[in-house]
Structures are given as C-alpha cells and as structure tokens.
Scaffold this active site. Structure first.
Site, PDB file in Angstrom:
ATOM      1  N   ASP A   1     -31.163 -11.299 -29.273  1.00  0.00           N
ATOM      2  CA  ASP A   1     -31.116 -10.001 -29.942  1.00  0.00           C
ATOM      3  C   ASP A   1     -30.417  -9.037 -28.996  1.00  0.00           C
ATOM      4  O   ASP A   1     -30.808  -8.906 -27.833  1.00  0.00           O
ATOM      5  CB  ASP A   1     -32.526  -9.486 -30.258  1.00  0.00           C
TER       6      ASP A   1
ATOM      7  N   ASP B   1     -35.406 -12.297 -43.903  1.00  0.00           N
ATOM      8  CA  ASP B   1     -36.670 -11.958 -43.243  1.00  0.00           C
ATOM      9  C   ASP B   1     -37.748 -11.967 -44.313  1.00  0.00           C
ATOM     10  O   ASP B   1     -37.633 -11.245 -45.311  1.00  0.00           O
ATOM     11  CB  ASP B   1     -36.578 -10.569 -42.592  1.00  0.00           C
TER      12      ASP B   1
END
Lengths: 192, 250
Positions: free
Chosen positions: B11, B130
């Site tokens: 990330d 997600d």
C-alpha cells in the site's frame, strides 16, 4: 541493435527493461528499414489478435516479418500472430509456424495466469534452463502442439509453450517477467 | 502444473509503503522499490501496489515509482488506486505496470472495465472488490472501504467478469489486518461465481492460513501485506511450508 516491433499492443516497456538488465539496448519501432537491419527482432505483445494483425498489415509488417533472416523472438501474442490462424477475432496470422491458436475450453479458469512449468524443452533457447522451470504465463488462447513445438506446458491440455522454425523463435510465456529462468532464456536468444 | 501464487501487496501513500489495520491507523513500512526488490528476490510470484492516496497531482509521482519498480524487478506487478479512465491506465502500463486494478471507479461506471479490456486486453484488468457483511449479506464497499454499496459481492464479481475483467482481487475487509485467517466462505463463493483467477486477500496471519486457503477454496493466489512487511512471515519459509504440504508452489 535489437528491434522491438512496436504495434498497438501493450507493454513493451517490460521487454526493454529486461534487455537493459542484461546490458543490451533495444529500440521500439514499426519502421521496416530499422527492423530489417536489426541484429535481433522481438515481436512482443499483450493485446487482441485481430486488431494487432490489422496493425501489422497496415504497416506491411505481416509481409516483412516472415522474410527476416536474423533471429526473431515472438512473445505471448507475438507467438500467436506467427501461427496460421487464431480464433481470437477469427484472424489469419503470418503462418510462420504450422499451427492454429484456439481458446482454452471451458472447465479451467481463464486466463491461464501465473507460473507453470515447462516440459520437453529442446534447442538452444533452453540451454542451461532447468527441465521443469516455472515461467510466467498469462493468456486465454493457446497454440496447439505441432512439429515446431520446442517446449510444452499443461493447463487442461498440452499446448506449445515455445515454438521454433529456422531463425524464428516464440514463447507463449513472458521471459521478461519470468525471474531467473526468463532472463536465462532471453540471454540465450541474445547469444544466438 | 499451474502454481498457486503468493503476492505481497504494497500500500503506497506519498511514495512510501504503509499498512493499516482495518484500512486505518496506517503504519510506515518502508521504501516501495527496496521492498519490491527484496520480495522478488525472496520468491514473490507477483506484486500488487495500491496507491491509497491517488489524486491527480500525485499521479506523476506514482508513474515515476512504477517506472522505478519496473526497472528493478523481473516478476509481474499490478498497480491500482484512483484509476478512473483508460488514459490513467495507459500511463501506468506505459510506465511498466503489467496489470492495473480498478475498484471504486468500476463500481460507479462498470463500462470502464470493458473499455480497459478492449484497449489493454482482459489479462491487464484486475477488478478489486472490498467486501464486508452489511445487513446480513456480503456487500461491496468502495472508497477504500469507507462507503457501503447495495451490490452483493458475488453478483458484482459475476458482472465484472461479464464486462471483461481478467482477474478478481477479493479483500475481506472484516479480516484485513487481523491475521485471523482468510474468509474462506466468501472467497469460495466468489470462486464459484466466476471462471476467472481469484486472488484472496485479508486475514493472512500464519503459513497455515495459506495452506487452508488453497486446500479449501479454488483461489489461485493469496495476497498479504502486513505479515510480510513487518517480518512476521518470510516468503522463503512460507513457500517451503506450502511445498511440504503438497500445495503447488513455485
């Protein structure tokens, strides 16, 4: 000089990077004269077969490439365009290899994506490469095995992982993305 | 035989690697290029970079980072975060990314998946989903997990495949950062809904979690971040463990 044939298809940067890691410079071009003069020619490719063939035809490269006498390496879609015919967009190819390109039948996950091992490798492209080396594939269509097949891979069925006829070589996998084994294969091609 | 892939995820925020717990409380985990090189050397099968603060101004920084990564490693990598258009995707691919991943923008405008597939080929297009339980059902969340949608997860996966996705990256948000194991049920539901490769993400904590994932679901790859960045799990040991357990591993 190594010429990377530039046609409307995807990521040629990774091929250039891989050659640079081996200390070789390459130029990306669709210019007939430059390709003809090159010491080695690479036909890379991710993209769609029919539109890629269309682009090669517009540039006259579909006629040029089969007449080249220096070592030529097709990668992924590049390999498929060097075959007689592809089911992807129902297009004819350059007929360098006497085989056809078909879509994987239903049953397994498509694209065939990830590391899979080579089998039955033969010829100079695989000198010093492990017998069961894993290389990186990502494709939904495959070239059927034929007399020109120099490496096989299994995914639902056996298909051509690599092909060779005279000075023409081709890999269905991505040597530029296949870590050490891929670098060795590219290096072998560069020393042909 | 096709091997199961182990994919460290980096990330990225402001050019650094970070990892949050439940998508928040970000901790700094280092220089992305150095980490990428280390993971590639240790046997990572692929890498994923998610730019969690992608904005128009930062797009250039991201492209520069992608280009440095592409020079440094010789395994495939995916880049995601804030990709809204074919033009965004082409920039990243030309910088050297092998695949791009779309999430919120694809939910807002599913046609984007088709446009990307037509221009770059399906194999370049990862649809990241997600997922979290909402009113008793697994539902899709967008905006980095902050916004609920009315989409059911399996239905959206199926739709993404129909639009031309080449791969699904499924993150179980309830598991993310917990190290309590993958969400096997949801992962297998999505695997059965599509015939694409599915990357499972969220919850990896120990080698046994990966083994259970590959033994009980059809996931073709496992993605994890924190367990790798903070040295809790080392790739060579993880892969050796899985090999011993007869999981097909490179």
């Amino acid at each position: 000089m190594i010429a990377i044939v530039e046609y409307n298809a995807g990521n040629i940067r990774s091929v250039i990077n891989a050659l640079e890691r081996l200390g070789r410079e390459a130029i990306a071009t669709d210019d007939e004269a430059l390709i003809r003069q090159a010491e080695k020619v690479i036909l890379p490719g991710v993209g769609e077969a029919a539109s890629a063939m269309q682009y090669l035809r517009e540039k006259g490269l579909d006629r040029l490439l089969p007449t080249l006498e220096q070592p030529v390496l097709g990668i992924c879609l590049g390999l498929q365009l060097m075959c007689r015919f592809s089911e992807e967009g129902t297009t004819t190819g350059m007929s360098i290899f006497d085989t056809v390109v078909r879509r994987f039948p239903p049953g397994a996950r498509v694209p065939h994506m990830g590391w899979n091992n080579l089998q039955q490798q033969e010829g100079p492209l695989f000198a010093g490469v492990d017998a069961e080396a894993d290389v990186y594939f990502v494709h939904s269509y495959y070239a059927a095995c034929c007399a020109d097949t120099i490496a096989v891979c299994d995914y639902q069925l056996s298909f051509s992982a690599a092909l060779q006829k005279n000075n023409f070589y081709a890999a269905q996998f991505h040597p530029e993305k296949s870590a050490g084994a891929g670098a060795a294969i590219l290096k072998n091609f560069l020393s042909l | 035989m096709l091997k199961k892939r182990i994919i460290p995820c980096l990330d990225i925020r402001d050019g650094r690697t970070v990892k949050g717990i439940h998508f928040e409380q970000l901790r700094d985990a280092g220089d992305p290029v150095a980490l990428a090189r280390q993971y590639a050397a240790e046997g990572a099968d692929e890498l994923v970079f998610l730019d969690i603060t992608a904005t128009v101004e930062k797009r250039k920084t991201l492209c520069a980072l992608v280009s440095r990564v592409a020079k440094a490693i010789h395994i495939p990598f995916t880049v995601g975060g804030g990709i809204n258009s074919v033009a965004d995707a082409i920039q990243l691919i030309q910088s050297g990314a092998d695949k791009i991943s779309v999430n919120t923008a694809a939910v807002q405008r599913p046609g984007l998946i088709g446009e990307l597939a037509a221009r770059l080929g399906s194999q370049c297009v990862v649809v990241a989903i997600d997922t979290r339980i909402n009113a008793g059902q697994q539902c899709v969340f967008t905006h980095g997990g902050r916004q609920a949608t009315s989409l059911f997860t399996t239905a959206w996966a199926r739709q993404a495949a129909a639009y031309g996705a080449g791969e699904i990256l499924l993150t179980a948000m309830g598991k993310d950062g917990t190290g309590s194991g993958f969400d096997l049920t949801t992962i297998q539901e999505v695997c059965q809904a599509v015939s694409l490769p599915v990357i499972a993400s969220g919850g990896a904590g120990c080698p046994d979690d990966f083994k259970t994932l590959f033994e009980t679901t059809e996931a073709t790859a496992a993605l994890a971040a924190g367990v790798f960045h903070f040295g809790k799990l080392r790739l060579p040991e993880l892969k050796a463990y899985l090999k011993t357990a007869q999981i097909p591993i490179r």
